[in-house]
Design an enzyme around this catalytic site. Structure first.
Site, PDB file in Angstrom:
ATOM      1  N   GLY A 147      55.790  87.768  45.232  1.00  0.00           N
ATOM      2  CA  GLY A 147      56.829  86.766  44.975  1.00  0.00           C
ATOM      3  C   GLY A 147      56.706  86.201  43.579  1.00  0.00           C
ATOM      4  O   GLY A 147      56.984  85.019  43.354  1.00  0.00           O
ATOM      5  N   GLY A 159      54.660  86.609  24.440  1.00  0.00           N
ATOM      6  CA  GLY A 159      55.071  87.878  23.881  1.00  0.00           C
ATOM      7  C   GLY A 159      54.775  89.078  24.762  1.00  0.00           C
ATOM      8  O   GLY A 159      54.882  90.233  24.300  1.00  0.00           O
ATOM      9  N   TYR A 190      55.794  76.801  59.486  1.00  0.00           N
ATOM     10  CA  TYR A 190      55.266  77.009  58.133  1.00  0.00           C
ATOM     11  C   TYR A 190      53.926  76.289  57.961  1.00  0.00           C
ATOM     12  O   TYR A 190      52.955  76.867  57.464  1.00  0.00           O
ATOM     13  CB  TYR A 190      56.293  76.491  57.133  1.00  0.00           C
ATOM     14  N   ALA A 230      51.820  75.408  60.274  1.00  0.00           N
ATOM     15  CA  ALA A 230      50.808  76.075  61.082  1.00  0.00           C
ATOM     16  C   ALA A 230      50.322  77.353  60.414  1.00  0.00           C
ATOM     17  O   ALA A 230      49.119  77.668  60.428  1.00  0.00           O
ATOM     18  CB  ALA A 230      51.373  76.377  62.466  1.00  0.00           C
ATOM     19  N   LYS A 238      50.308  77.980  57.172  1.00  0.00           N
ATOM     20  CA  LYS A 238      49.502  77.645  55.999  1.00  0.00           C
ATOM     21  C   LYS A 238      48.118  77.137  56.401  1.00  0.00           C
ATOM     22  O   LYS A 238      47.129  77.386  55.702  1.00  0.00           O
ATOM     23  CB  LYS A 238      50.228  76.604  55.147  1.00  0.00           C
TER      24      LYS A 238
END
Length: 258
Positions: A16, A52, A154, A156, A158
């Site tokens: 992601g 860059g 979510y 739980a 994590k």
């Protein structure tokens, strides 16, 4: 001792890693000198760049274990090694438990717990065979440390992710270090969906002791540190990146004269 962390010659994968927090992590690793592969289901609107240098994009459905294995085999074949994996992919819509069926909540758990597990297993197969091992960083959330109404599945997931990282750190030592960066609120291009306009974002930021939401670069800097030799003795840890957390509600509710 050098003042700047140098990851030149190392290879990192950020899941992601093309937008939001993930893009901030990718940029920080690029700026530190790493070769970075950012993966997601869809390509970014424009390449992720910093100092860059440009991250390589590889498409992958991280929910598909076979696709994950193929991704890391390609990284190994193309780059010769893998030094860092940052498991950033995840997220959730706001949905109360009673408003979503079990299948929807299960998909949230899959994305935020099983997906990083699969990616870590594939990365470990590369890291454990190379000199120097590697570093895996889980992107956690304060939602996993406290009640998380509206994002319960979510939270739980994590919480489970942090425990998973601690177990990996024991099982995979000394070759691979595994840590969690536990995030509070982060300002991204999607912040308006959660907090409204700039005034709303600022108002929410004032609830944080440090007076603002985190920037993606703050998260990236933490990941660079954990990827580096300066964190060589840090494994199984959870680094809180939450601006000192949340002011306890009882402090504002108390009526005791001061």
């Amino acid at each position: 001792m050098a003042a700047i962390i140098d990851l030149s010659g190392s290879v990192a994968v950020v899941t992601g890693g093309t937008r939001g927090v993930g893009a901030g992590i990718t940029r920080a690793l690029l700026a530190a000198g790493a070769e970075v592969v950012a993966c997601a289901r869809r390509p970014p609107d424009k390449p992720v760049e910093a100092a860059g240098r440009t991250a390589r994009f590889l498409p992958a459905d991280l929910r598909d274990p076979a696709a994950v294995d193929a991704l890391f085999e390609r990284v190994r074949d193309d780059h010769g090694r893998l030094d860092t994996l940052v498991n950033n992919a995840g997220g959730t819509p706001f949905r109360l438990l009673g408003e979503g069926g079990a299948e929807r909540h299960a998909r949230i758990v899959e994305l935020n717990l099983l997906t990083p597990l699969n990616a870590s297993l594939a990365a470990y197969e590369v890291m454990r065979r190379q000199d120097g091992g590697g570093s895996i960083v889980m992107i956690g959330s304060v939602s996993g440390t406290r009640p998380s109404p509206g994002t319960a599945a979510y939270g739980a997931a994590k919480a489970g992710l942090d425990n998973l990282a601690r177990s990996m750190a024991v099982e995979w030592a000394p070759a691979v270090r595994v840590n969690t960066v536990t995030l509070g609120m982060v300002r991204t291009e999607l912040s308006r969906l959660h907090y409204g306009d700039e005034a709303g974002v600022a108002a929410v930021g004032r609830t944080v002791p440090l007076g603002r939401l985190a920037e993606p670069s703050d998260v990236g800097d933490a990941c660079v540190f954990l990827a580096s030799d300066r964190a060589a003795y840090i494994s199984g840890a959870s680094l809180l990146v939450h601006g000192a957390g949340e002011r306890p509600a009882f402090l504002d509710a108390a009526t005791v004269n001061r």
